[in-house]
Write a protein that holds these residues in place. Structure first.
Motif, PDB file in Angstrom:
ATOM      1  N   THR A 162      -0.587  45.528  -5.752  1.00  0.00           N
ATOM      2  CA  THR A 162      -1.831  45.166  -5.459  1.00  0.00           C
ATOM      3  C   THR A 162      -2.844  45.966  -5.521  1.00  0.00           C
ATOM      4  OG1 THR A 162      -1.587  45.689  -3.252  1.00  0.00           O
ATOM      5  CG2 THR A 162      -1.398  43.185  -3.789  1.00  0.00           C
ATOM      6  N   ASP A 221       4.122  28.468 -13.698  1.00  0.00           N
ATOM      7  CA  ASP A 221       5.041  29.024 -12.881  1.00  0.00           C
ATOM      8  C   ASP A 221       5.837  30.238 -12.835  1.00  0.00           C
ATOM      9  OD1 ASP A 221       4.639  26.478 -11.583  1.00  0.00           O
ATOM     10  OD2 ASP A 221       6.473  25.632 -12.190  1.00  0.00           O
ATOM     11  N   LEU A 243       2.679  32.876 -11.912  1.00  0.00           N
ATOM     12  CA  LEU A 243       2.413  32.783 -10.638  1.00  0.00           C
ATOM     13  C   LEU A 243       3.584  33.709  -9.969  1.00  0.00           C
ATOM     14  CD1 LEU A 243       1.347  29.328 -10.062  1.00  0.00           C
ATOM     15  CD2 LEU A 243      -0.030  31.303 -10.104  1.00  0.00           C
ATOM     16  N   GLU A 244       4.869  33.323 -10.257  1.00  0.00           N
ATOM     17  CA  GLU A 244       5.934  34.207  -9.645  1.00  0.00           C
ATOM     18  C   GLU A 244       5.833  35.585  -9.898  1.00  0.00           C
ATOM     19  OE1 GLU A 244       9.213  34.664  -7.428  1.00  0.00           O
ATOM     20  OE2 GLU A 244       8.383  32.724  -7.586  1.00  0.00           O
ATOM     21  N   ARG A 245       5.560  36.012 -11.245  1.00  0.00           N
ATOM     22  CA  ARG A 245       5.390  37.742 -11.290  1.00  0.00           C
ATOM     23  C   ARG A 245       4.097  38.062 -10.621  1.00  0.00           C
ATOM     24  NH1 ARG A 245       5.720  37.278 -18.114  1.00  0.00           N
ATOM     25  NH2 ARG A 245       8.041  36.976 -18.004  1.00  0.00           N
ATOM     26  N   ARG A 246       3.095  37.235 -10.253  1.00  0.00           N
ATOM     27  CA  ARG A 246       2.061  37.855  -9.624  1.00  0.00           C
ATOM     28  C   ARG A 246       2.337  38.081  -8.226  1.00  0.00           C
ATOM     29  NH1 ARG A 246      -3.489  34.993  -9.753  1.00  0.00           N
ATOM     30  NH2 ARG A 246      -4.106  36.722  -8.412  1.00  0.00           N
ATOM     31  N   LYS A 247       3.339  37.434  -7.652  1.00  0.00           N
ATOM     32  CA  LYS A 247       3.788  37.757  -6.146  1.00  0.00           C
ATOM     33  C   LYS A 247       4.424  39.161  -6.042  1.00  0.00           C
ATOM     34  CE  LYS A 247       5.592  32.901  -5.287  1.00  0.00           C
ATOM     35  NZ  LYS A 247       6.292  32.111  -5.003  1.00  0.00           N
ATOM     36  N   HIS A 248       4.965  39.554  -7.152  1.00  0.00           N
ATOM     37  CA  HIS A 248       5.671  41.090  -7.195  1.00  0.00           C
ATOM     38  C   HIS A 248       4.839  41.973  -7.800  1.00  0.00           C
ATOM     39  CE1 HIS A 248       9.176  38.752  -5.750  1.00  0.00           C
ATOM     40  NE2 HIS A 248       8.987  38.037  -7.004  1.00  0.00           N
TER      41      HIS A 248
END
Length: 77
Positions: free
Chosen positions: A62, A51, A54-59
């Motif tokens: 890209t 979790d 995945l939360e870090r990937r949101k930020h």
């Protein structure tokens, strides 16, 4: 020490008694419970770690495929 009572199917009880004949069955059950608790704790830690990732990937910034190709070419040169 505490006492716990469980209802289990007769065939499981028979197999358990046969498999652990001559051993301290209370100790076997206690060991199995400890293993189950440790497994559950590990699952919860793994889920929490996933979790967080995945939360870090949101930020995370890209990067396009073209930028990746360019970086590879630059490093190869």
């Amino acid at each position: 020490m505490a006492t716990m009572n469980f209802s289990i199917p007769d065939d499981i009880k028979d197999k358990f008694n046969q498999a652990f004949q001559g051993t301290n069955k209370s100790a076997v059950v206690a060991d199995l419970m400890v293993e189950a608790i440790e497994r559950k704790d590990k699952q919860q830690r793994s889920k929490a770690a996933i979790d967080r990732i995945l939360e870090r990937r949101k930020h995370a910034p890209t990067v396009t495929d073209e930028e990746i190709r360019a970086a590879r070419e630059e490093l190869r040169a």
